[in-house]
Design an enzyme around this catalytic site. Structure first.
Site, PDB file in Angstrom:
ATOM      1  N   ASN A 227     -21.876  12.233   5.658  1.00 41.21           N
ATOM      2  CA  ASN A 227     -21.548  11.016   4.903  1.00 41.21           C
ATOM      3  C   ASN A 227     -20.052  10.730   5.037  1.00 41.21           C
ATOM      4  O   ASN A 227     -19.331  11.481   5.712  1.00 41.21           O
ATOM      5  CB  ASN A 227     -21.967  11.174   3.436  1.00 41.21           C
ATOM      6  CG  ASN A 227     -21.285  12.356   2.794  1.00 41.21           C
ATOM      7  OD1 ASN A 227     -20.070  12.371   2.617  1.00 41.21           O
ATOM      8  ND2 ASN A 227     -22.058  13.394   2.474  1.00 41.21           N
ATOM      9  N   ASP A 298     -28.263  15.574   0.293  1.00 43.54           N
ATOM     10  CA  ASP A 298     -29.410  15.964  -0.535  1.00 43.54           C
ATOM     11  C   ASP A 298     -30.517  16.597   0.300  1.00 43.54           C
ATOM     12  O   ASP A 298     -31.293  17.391  -0.202  1.00 43.54           O
ATOM     13  CB  ASP A 298     -29.958  14.737  -1.276  1.00 43.54           C
ATOM     14  CG  ASP A 298     -29.030  14.332  -2.419  1.00 43.54           C
ATOM     15  OD1 ASP A 298     -28.437  15.234  -3.032  1.00 43.54           O
ATOM     16  OD2 ASP A 298     -28.880  13.120  -2.675  1.00 43.54           O
ATOM     17  N   LYS A 308     -31.008  19.399  22.843  1.00 44.87           N
ATOM     18  CA  LYS A 308     -30.835  17.996  22.469  1.00 44.87           C
ATOM     19  C   LYS A 308     -32.182  17.261  22.514  1.00 44.87           C
ATOM     20  O   LYS A 308     -32.922  17.391  23.490  1.00 44.87           O
ATOM     21  CB  LYS A 308     -29.843  17.346  23.438  1.00 44.87           C
ATOM     22  CG  LYS A 308     -29.550  15.913  23.090  1.00 44.87           C
ATOM     23  CD  LYS A 308     -28.637  15.261  24.116  1.00 44.87           C
ATOM     24  CE  LYS A 308     -28.613  13.766  23.884  1.00 44.87           C
ATOM     25  NZ  LYS A 308     -28.015  13.047  24.983  1.00 44.87           N
ATOM     26  N   LYS A 364     -27.694  16.964 -15.302  1.00 46.98           N
ATOM     27  CA  LYS A 364     -26.985  18.090 -14.666  1.00 46.98           C
ATOM     28  C   LYS A 364     -26.580  19.148 -15.695  1.00 46.98           C
ATOM     29  O   LYS A 364     -26.115  20.220 -15.315  1.00 46.98           O
ATOM     30  CB  LYS A 364     -25.739  17.581 -13.930  1.00 46.98           C
ATOM     31  CG  LYS A 364     -26.027  16.570 -12.828  1.00 46.98           C
ATOM     32  CD  LYS A 364     -25.988  17.217 -11.467  1.00 46.98           C
ATOM     33  CE  LYS A 364     -26.341  16.237 -10.371  1.00 46.98           C
ATOM     34  NZ  LYS A 364     -26.585  16.846  -9.081  1.00 46.98           N
TER      35      LYS A 364
HETATM   36  N1  CTP Z   1     -24.242  18.146  -5.938  1.00 49.11           N
HETATM   37  C1  CTP Z   1     -24.447  19.477  -5.595  1.00 49.11           C
HETATM   38  N2  CTP Z   1     -25.453  19.802  -4.760  1.00 49.11           N
HETATM   39  C2  CTP Z   1     -26.284  18.871  -4.257  1.00 49.11           C
HETATM   40  C3  CTP Z   1     -26.094  17.518  -4.591  1.00 49.11           C
HETATM   41  C4  CTP Z   1     -25.062  17.178  -5.440  1.00 49.11           C
HETATM   42  O1  CTP Z   1     -23.703  20.330  -6.061  1.00 49.11           O
HETATM   43  N3  CTP Z   1     -27.256  19.240  -3.437  1.00 49.11           N
HETATM   44  C5  CTP Z   1     -23.155  17.828  -6.874  1.00 49.11           C
HETATM   45  C6  CTP Z   1     -22.031  17.025  -6.254  1.00 49.11           C
HETATM   46  O2  CTP Z   1     -21.018  17.867  -5.725  1.00 49.11           O
HETATM   47  C7  CTP Z   1     -21.540  16.222  -7.429  1.00 49.11           C
HETATM   48  C8  CTP Z   1     -22.764  16.040  -8.300  1.00 49.11           C
HETATM   49  O3  CTP Z   1     -23.692  17.034  -7.879  1.00 49.11           O
HETATM   50  O4  CTP Z   1     -20.606  16.921  -8.186  1.00 49.11           O
HETATM   51  C9  CTP Z   1     -23.410  14.717  -8.266  1.00 49.11           C
HETATM   52  O5  CTP Z   1     -23.833  14.409  -6.946  1.00 49.11           O
HETATM   53  P1  CTP Z   1     -24.887  13.260  -6.698  1.00 49.11           P
HETATM   54  O6  CTP Z   1     -25.172  13.168  -5.231  1.00 49.11           O
HETATM   55  O7  CTP Z   1     -24.424  12.036  -7.405  1.00 49.11           O
HETATM   56  O8  CTP Z   1     -26.126  13.873  -7.501  1.00 49.11           O
HETATM   57  P2  CTP Z   1     -27.624  13.805  -7.241  1.00 49.11           P
HETATM   58  O9  CTP Z   1     -28.246  14.728  -8.232  1.00 49.11           O
HETATM   59  O10 CTP Z   1     -27.911  14.050  -5.800  1.00 49.11           O
HETATM   60  O11 CTP Z   1     -27.989  12.313  -7.660  1.00 49.11           O
HETATM   61  P3  CTP Z   1     -28.494  11.056  -6.800  1.00 49.11           P
HETATM   62  O12 CTP Z   1     -29.955  11.027  -7.017  1.00 49.11           O
HETATM   63  O13 CTP Z   1     -27.798   9.903  -7.455  1.00 49.11           O
HETATM   64  O14 CTP Z   1     -28.097  11.286  -5.377  1.00 49.11           O
END
Ligand code: CTP
Length: 420
Positions: A227, A298, A308, A364
């Site tokens: 990203n 995620d 490849k 969280k």
């Molecule tokens: N985070 C993490 N591990 C993951 C995803 C996210 O530790 N696999 C942490 C990020 O470092 C950040 C927080 O969670 O501090 C929020 O990330 P975000 O991507 O907004 O959370 P998600 O739970 O993935 O929510 P969304 O569904 O909005 O993507």
């Protein structure tokens, strides 16, 4: 008295410029600091240990095998004890040879061992002949020290003891002193400092583990999913946290940023590596605070293809995606639980952000969630953030990432205060 109550270790290695350090030791004490001099054997060939002993009023050490009296508990580990009380180590002059030792983590002297075992900032003021300075080997070593978060002061330019003219002179005592005052003295008088809350020492002794940057999930040897996070916000927080007196371990995804001074950095690629490294570091550093700034992917491909994937093979569409571990949620479940701070990089408007932060924080199970609009801030030096905690949501005015880091750490210090 701009350095009252500060204590510095001054390391002296082999170089004729060691005579300038006599003046520095005197000037530091004029400013209220105390000084412990440590010399390498080569250093003592240029100015005697007795001179520095008389100037600093303390015994001078150079032998790694004898335990200095009164340097802390008699645990037979002088290399650790001596730096326990100090605010920083300054090596002046630092010879090419000593710089090479530091770059390679060698422990050939008490001073080198002390540097390797330290938890405090290390500042290095090189002094050498201009050709030695320009030699690619020295430049490689200097780049390695910078990468490790070590501060390089100088060198200056001018006439050299060998009769040549060029880069490689030790900075003047007044210049070295000024640097220490800027960094360890009362808050700098630079105009922008007025806007920054004074965070010096507010997290003294706290151990912080944090993440920054994106993760990279490989699909095949040449492709992956990542990203647009640049890591700048996380690195600014790490830099400010050092100023606040914390011990900072920064686990960084793939970014192109230098390591802030005094920060211990571990580079990783994938979310799984980040997860494992975070868990290990929280345990090994007994972390009190965890700040998850990284934009963690995620999902990841279930398997990385060994070769490849070719255009006409069609298998890019066949990738099976699996969910990555939620690092922040995993840390928030640990016992004892570190103070957990999360970052949510969202799309949409500030109103959208305000609306979604409380629920995400709840999900969280963390005391503080910071929100920002990802597309507007990724890669920029400025940001606008919202803090969401037990008291609701607060929008901070747009500012540099470093300034916002100062505000955020002030908030975290308050949380820490209330949790103890
Ligand atoms: N985070 C993490 N591990 C993951 C995803 C996210 O530790 N696999 C942490 C990020 O470092 C950040 C927080 O969670 O501090 C929020 O990330 P975000 O991507 O907004 O959370 P998600 O739970 O993935 O929510 P969304 O569904 O909005 O993507």
């Amino acid at each position: 008295m701009r350095l009252l109550h500060r204590h510095f270790i001054i390391g002296i290695t082999g170089g004729i410029a060691a005579y300038k350090t006599c003046e520095l030791v005197r000037r530091l004490q004029d400013e209220g600091a105390t000084v412990q001099v440590i010399m390498t054997e080569a250093g003592t060939r240029f100015v005697s240990a007795l001179t520095f002993q008389a100037l600093s009023g303390r015994p001078v050490y150079s032998d790694p095998w004898t335990s200095p009296e009164g340097s802390g508990p008699a645990n037979g580990m002088p290399h650790i004890d001596l730096s326990r009380e100090a605010d920083a180590i300054l090596i002046a002059p630092a010879s090419a040879d000593f710089i090479a030792q530091l770059a390679n983590g060698q422990t050939e002297s008490l001073l080198a061992t002390l540097c390797l075992a330290r938890e405090i900032p290390l500042l290095v003021a090189p002094a050498m002949n201009r050709q030695m300075w320009q030699n690619p080997a020295t430049q490689r070593n200097i780049a390695a020290l910078r990468e490790d978060g070590i501060t390089i002061l100088g060198p200056g330019r001018g006439d050299q003891a060998c009769g040549e003219v060029g880069d490689g002179r030790l900075l003047e005592p007044e210049e070295l002193l000024q640097h220490l005052v800027d960094r360890f003295g009362p808050q700098s008088s630079a105009p922008e400092a007025a806007r920054f809350p004074n965070i010096r020492g507010i997290l003294q002794g706290a151990s912080i583990v944090m993440t920054a940057g994106p993760t990279f999930e490989p699909i095949d040897p040449v492709r992956g999913i990542t990203n647009r996070s640049s890591g700048k916000m996380g690195f600014a927080i790490a830099q400010a946290a050092v100023l606040a007196g914390a011990r900072v371990t920064l686990i960084a995804g793939p970014v192109h940023l230098p390591t802030p001074e005094g920060v211990a950095r571990i580079d990783v690629q994938t979310a799984e590596q980040m997860h494992q490294t975070v868990m290990q570091c929280i345990q090994s550093t007994s972390a009190e605070i965890f700040i998850g700034v990284a934009a963690v992917a995620d999902w990841r491909p279930e398997t990385t293809q060994p070769g490849k994937i070719k255009k006409n093979s069609g298998s890019l569409q066949d990738i099976r995606w699996v969910e990555n571990p939620d690092i922040l949620a995993a840390v928030a479940r640990l016992q004892p639980t570190p103070i957990c701070v999360g970052f949510a990089a969202e799309s949409g408007s500030l109103d959208d952000l305000r609306a979604l932060l409380p629920a995400k924080r709840q999900r969280k199970q963390i005391p503080l969630l910071v929100g920002n609009i990802g597309a507007e801030t990724f890669g920029e030096d400025t940001n606008q953030i919202m803090l969401c905690d037990d008291h609701g949501v607060t929008l901070l005015p747009p500012a540099s990432k470093l300034e916002l880091a100062h505000h955020l750490l002030t908030h975290i210090a308050t949380l820490r205060h209330h949790s103890t």
